[in-house]
Design a protein around this motif. Structure first.
Motif: not given
Lengths: 328, 348, 330
Positions: A47-52, A69-75, A236-246
């Motif tokens: 996941e982080i690999g794709l975003i990176a 905003s990448v983490g936010a798009i992920y969520a 499970t889909a989480r609305p607060d996911a991806g915070d640290i991914m940015n």
């Protein structure tokens, strides 16, 4: 080409880092990098690999490009998919819509940066707030589960024995496609030029705005795919996911050789640094080092590597200063 | 350069070829074979078991205390204890730790779950490798988890908070609720029981919308201040998570409304001590997390040794502990109420 | 108060445009007044409630103090995303000092020193070694957060001197916490210095054209380092006020703070590409941001809307500020 030489140095540095980590880990914990463990690691690393990868393209295109905003798009995309599925929409349709929405979110970012001329840090900071907010609103602040069983395939599927589906069927192809795009296609060539020197690229007839817009849309796409994989992995889909991914994505991209000044960066470099980061995280868990220490260590590594990179950067700037003086 | 190109072509063909060949993709079904217990009686006696636990987040005094109690039990009972977790209450991060621990082939791995459903796949993976998966403090909804060690029932906690607030506001008036995260299982369960109890015993109390401040004391203060201002006739406030309660107390204190607004909720002793002493909070609730940690190790160990848990068990250092076979949960005991009299007895 | 270069170049027609009525800050001020009016009516005056006003003004103060430093940084086309971790670190230092029973003055000095050192490290790497600001501050963000974690070791820091709360928050002048008055003074004084003192103009020049300042013989590097030190120092002050509002430290304290600060600075009209920005604008931006947060709670709106509104505000602010830039600078 000079830049290839620099890239080779970067690759070497990263590979050495990987070797050190692997050897060290196995000494402290025999069997740390067993094949099963590597499969485990890749499950999380994709996941982080794709975003990176997306972040690398954006940074390479220069002009101060970045995407917070990448983490936010992920969520948001995973919430959209999950919400649709919970409402009874066919799984493939839901996934498709979610991915398209990710591309659209990337388009919004790119539009603001190129057409409205809003600096990337601010534009994506704003969209980060908006997308996060939307994710919370749609999901009402709670996780959404209840996807059909088939949905598990993206994040939990295996092929050829135990190799994780997302690694073989999504990440590797993505690496190959984007690598090809960068090094062999017209677009890749335009991207390098745009990042290296905006003005000359325009003079050469390249539509730099369109190039940058595409990088943002591609990133949106990649984040959406990552979001699907992530929510499939946990069902499970989480609305607060991806915070640290940015910040993680930026770190990985820069560690992999992408230069904030634009024009430099490779898929291989990003791939290698993704491995470094994922390995480190996994190893730290194995030998019980707290994740925060690891983040701190990565911070130090980041600065050191950029300092090293910058010997070239500093020389470049010095040169341009003298040239300008001559012109005056 | 040529070699790179070749590599890419080879890779590409392999992958595409595989996908076209109607790839044998399957979701890994973790058939655990026969549901065999880890070890039976005599064999298990000599083995040193490894029990691992992933709290909601580390760096949070409540879980740090659990760890302390667990370490004590580990030493006394001859068990190896691993405690590690994410720095934010993020279930995806938690999953990474759990996965790693399963890879390390520990004997039992457990969590204080950040989400009731997101760990299901890992529970299956653990089962497939004959690793016991347990929960403590915050449960998952999955019948395959071997044990849930609970501090007090959700109902008891919710009811206790409701009763205290109802009594202190005199049965009527506006009461606010501040929780940490909108997705946390146990917190939502407690809120549910608070509402249930108040509806039944103190229907005149008007509950305001639940607000969320994260596990953040400062944010709790800010939001609480503003809720108090938005509702000047507010009579009471409940802090659902240990980080919310001291934040609310500070807000009430700064608004100069000590004694006018009743506060209660989950409280970590050192966090609420100054407020209890100053009379801003009369009673706060917790349980002994150290004992919870101890009980967790003890309970899981019994299961690993194949010892069946009785309806009532004698646990060294804790006393009588109830076990409910239907829900596979060990109950530590009734909630502990802190007030001016006993707050000095606790230091964590 | 903002574009000094434009003001010196423009003729009388332009100066009319730049007159007070068209000033971006004035627009912000009017917006704030309107929102306050709206809130007063819709909340039956609850907005002016002692507790609420206090809470909002103190939060504004905390963000504004750091925003003054952030404005300087952003004017020089830099950025500092480590502010939150520096705040956490400073708060931790205070907690440790309190735990060991150090005298108050020593605690304060240590706290301020922490901010200065953190700022110096940022500035040094950015100015002397030319590492891009985003990279440096990304790195220090992680490093300081690690440090906080190690120092707190899994518990909360509870030994915070009560003086911060007494001085900044409980002391009130005309019903308003003292800190807010102090912040107004800070904003006015630093705004004045930026516009009317030579090194204020140097800072704008740095942001507009760094190479030119080097040629002009200005001590560019020293100036940049100085700016980051100031930024760090001000974040440390923010930390002290924050401890007054909430006398406890968690390992997550300060997380996300830098985003609020940058949002305030941007809404206040600063340009991320450098060369433009006003401290008064950042201050008004901070007020706007806190008002929105407050409104969501007071009007019983679902808290999830805060993020969306914040993002939209930032976009509108930047668009307005960009368009007026196009109109005026010609």
């Amino acid at each position: 080409m000079k830049s290839f030489g620099k890239s080779l140095n970067q690759y070497l540095a990263l590979i050495i880092l990987i070797v050190i980590v692997v050897v060290g880990a196995n000494m402290l914990y025999p069997g740390a990098t067993s094949i099963d463990n590597i499969y485990s690691m890749s499950t999380f690393g994709v996941e982080i690999g794709l975003i990176a990868l997306g972040m690398t393209l954006i940074i390479m295109a220069g002009g101060g490009g970045i995407d917070l905003s990448v983490g936010a798009i992920y969520a948001l995309t995973q919430i959209i998919a999950a919400y649709l599925m919970a409402e009874g929409v066919n799984m493939w349709a839901a996934v498709g819509i979610a991915i398209l929405s990710g591309v659209f979110m990337g388009f919004v970012n790119g539009y603001m940066v190129t057409k409205l001329r809003i600096p990337a840090i601010i534009a994506t900071l704003a969209t980060m707030y908006v997308f996060n907010g939307l994710a919370l609103l749609i999901s009402n602040g709670v996780n959404i589960a209840g996807m059909p069983e088939e949905f598990a395939i993206f994040g939990q599927g295996v092929m050829f024995g135990n190799i994780p589906f997302q690694f073989i069927a999504i990440y590797l192809p993505a690496l190959i496609i984007i690598g090809y795009l960068l090094s062999r296609s017209l677009f890749g060539y335009q991207l390098y030029l745009t990042g290296t020197n905006d003005a000359s690229a325009k003079l050469a007839g390249i539509n730099t705005d369109r190039v940058r817009l595409i990088t943002y849309m591609l990133t949106g796409l990649l984040c959406a795919i990552a979001g699907i994989i992530g929510s499939s992995r946990l069902l499970t889909a989480r609305p607060d996911a991806g915070d640290i991914m940015n910040l993680q994505a930026v770190t990985i991209a820069v560690l992999g050789g992408a230069s904030i000044f634009g024009g430099r960066g490779t898929v291989i470099g990003t791939f290698l640094s993704t491995i470094v980061i994922t390995l480190l995280a996994y190893i730290c868990n194995l030998i019980n080092i707290n994740a925060v220490m690891q983040t701190g260590a990565i911070g130090i590594i980041l600065i050191v590597i950029t300092l090293g990179q910058n010997n070239f950067g500093g020389l470049k700037r010095l040169k341009s200063v003298f040239l300008a003086r001559k012109a005056v | 350069m040529k070699s790179f190109k070749m590599l890419k072509i080879v890779l590409a063909t392999t992958v595409i070829g595989a996908m076209l060949a109607g790839c044998g993709v399957s979701v890994k079904k973790n058939e655990g074979g026969a549901a065999s217990p880890a070890a039976s009686g005599a064999n298990g006696a000599d083995k040193q078991y490894t029990i691992a636990f992933v709290p909601k987040l580390v760096g949070f005094p409540y879980f740090t205390s659990m760890d302390k109690g667990a370490q004590k039990a580990a030493k006394e009972l001859g068990v190896k204890w691993i405690y590690q977790g994410p720095t934010t209450a993020d279930v995806s991060e938690q999953a990474k730790y759990v996965s790693g621990l399963i890879d390390q082939k520990v004997d039992a791995v457990g969590v204080a779950a950040n989400s009731p459903t997101a760990l299901n796949q890992l529970i299956g993976k653990a089962k497939g490798q004959n690793i016991k998966f347990f929960t403590s403090d915050s449960d998952v909804t999955n019948p395959d988890r071997s044990l849930f060690v609970q501090q007090a029932t959700d109902k008891d906690l919710g009811y206790a908070m409701a009763d205290i607030i109802a009594e202190e506001v005199g049965g009527e008036g506006k009461v606010g609720i501040l929780s940490a995260g909108s997705t946390a299982t146990n917190l939502n369960a407690w809120i549910g029981f608070v509402k249930e109890r108040l509806a039944e015993k103190a229907p005149k109390i008007q509950l305001l919308d639940t607000q969320f401040a994260g596990e953040d004391i400062n944010k709790s203060t800010q939001i609480a201040s503003q809720i108090i201002a938005a509702n000047p006739d507010i009579k009471g406030f409940i802090g659902i998570s240990a980080a919310n309660t001291p934040g609310i107390a500070e807000a009430v204190k700064q608004a100069g409304k000590t004694g006018e607004i009743a506060i209660t909720g989950i409280g970590i002793p050192n966090g609420v001590k100054p407020y209890i002493k100053a009379g801003v909070i009369n009673k706060a609730i917790l349980w002994d997390p150290e004992k919870l940690g101890y009980l967790t190790v003890w309970g899981v160990l019994q299961q690993l040794k194949g010892v069946e848990l009785q309806a009532e068990n004698d646990v060294p250092g804790i006393g009588k502990v109830k076990y409910d076979a239907a829900t596979k949960s060990l109950l530590l005991g009734p909630p502990l109420v802190f007030d001016k009299e006993n707050i000095d007895n606790y230091d964590f | 108060m903002s574009q000094t270069t434009a003001a010196t170049r423009s003729g009388s027609m332009e100066s009319l445009k730049h007159s007070f009525l068209m000033k971006y800050e004035f627009i912000l001020f009017v917006l704030i007044a309107l929102i306050v009016l709206f809130l007063s009516i819709t909340t039956d005056g609850n907005f002016w409630n002692q507790g609420n006003l206090s809470s909002v003004l103190v939060s504004v103060s905390i963000v504004s103090i750091a925003a003054v430093g952030a404005t300087l940084v952003i004017i020089t086309s830099g950025i500092d995303i480590s502010a939150g971790s520096v705040l956490g670190l400073t708060a931790t230092v205070v907690a440790l000092g309190g735990q060991h029973g150090l005298p108050l003055w020593l605690i304060i000095v240590s706290a301020l020193a922490t901010g200065c050192i953190a700022g110096f490290i940022n500035g040094y790497l950015i100015a002397v070694h030319k590492v891009p600001a985003i990279i440096v501050t990304l790195g220090t963000l992680s490093i300081w957060r690690s440090a906080v974690f190690m120092l707190l070791g899994g518990s909360w820091g509870t030994d915070i001197p009560m003086e911060f709360s007494e001085w900044f928050i409980m002391t009130k002048l005309a019903g308003v916490p003292l800190i807010f008055w102090l912040v107004i003074v800070l904003v006015l004084v630093s705004g004045y210095m930026m516009n009317n003192r030579k090194w204020g103009r140097y800072i704008y020049a740095l942001g507009n054209n760094e190479e030119a300042t080097v040629f002009a013989g200005l001590p560019t590097k020293r100036l940049l380092v100085f700016i980051y030190v100031i930024a760090g120092l001000l974040v440390a002050v923010s930390a002290l006020v924050s401890l007054g509002q909430s006398p406890i430290v968690q390992s997550s304290s300060g997380q996300g703070f830098e985003l609020s600060v940058i949002a305030a600075v941007v809404i206040g009209g600063a340009s991320i590409s450098g060369g433009r920005g006003s401290i008064m604008g950042a201050f008004l931006g901070a007020i706007l941001v806190e008002l929105v947060r407050n409104a969501v709670i007071l009007l019983h709106i679902q808290p999830f809307w805060t993020g969306v509104v914040m993002g939209v505000m930032i976009i509108i602010a930047v668009l307005v500020s960009l368009s007026r830039d196009k109109g005026g600078a010609n």
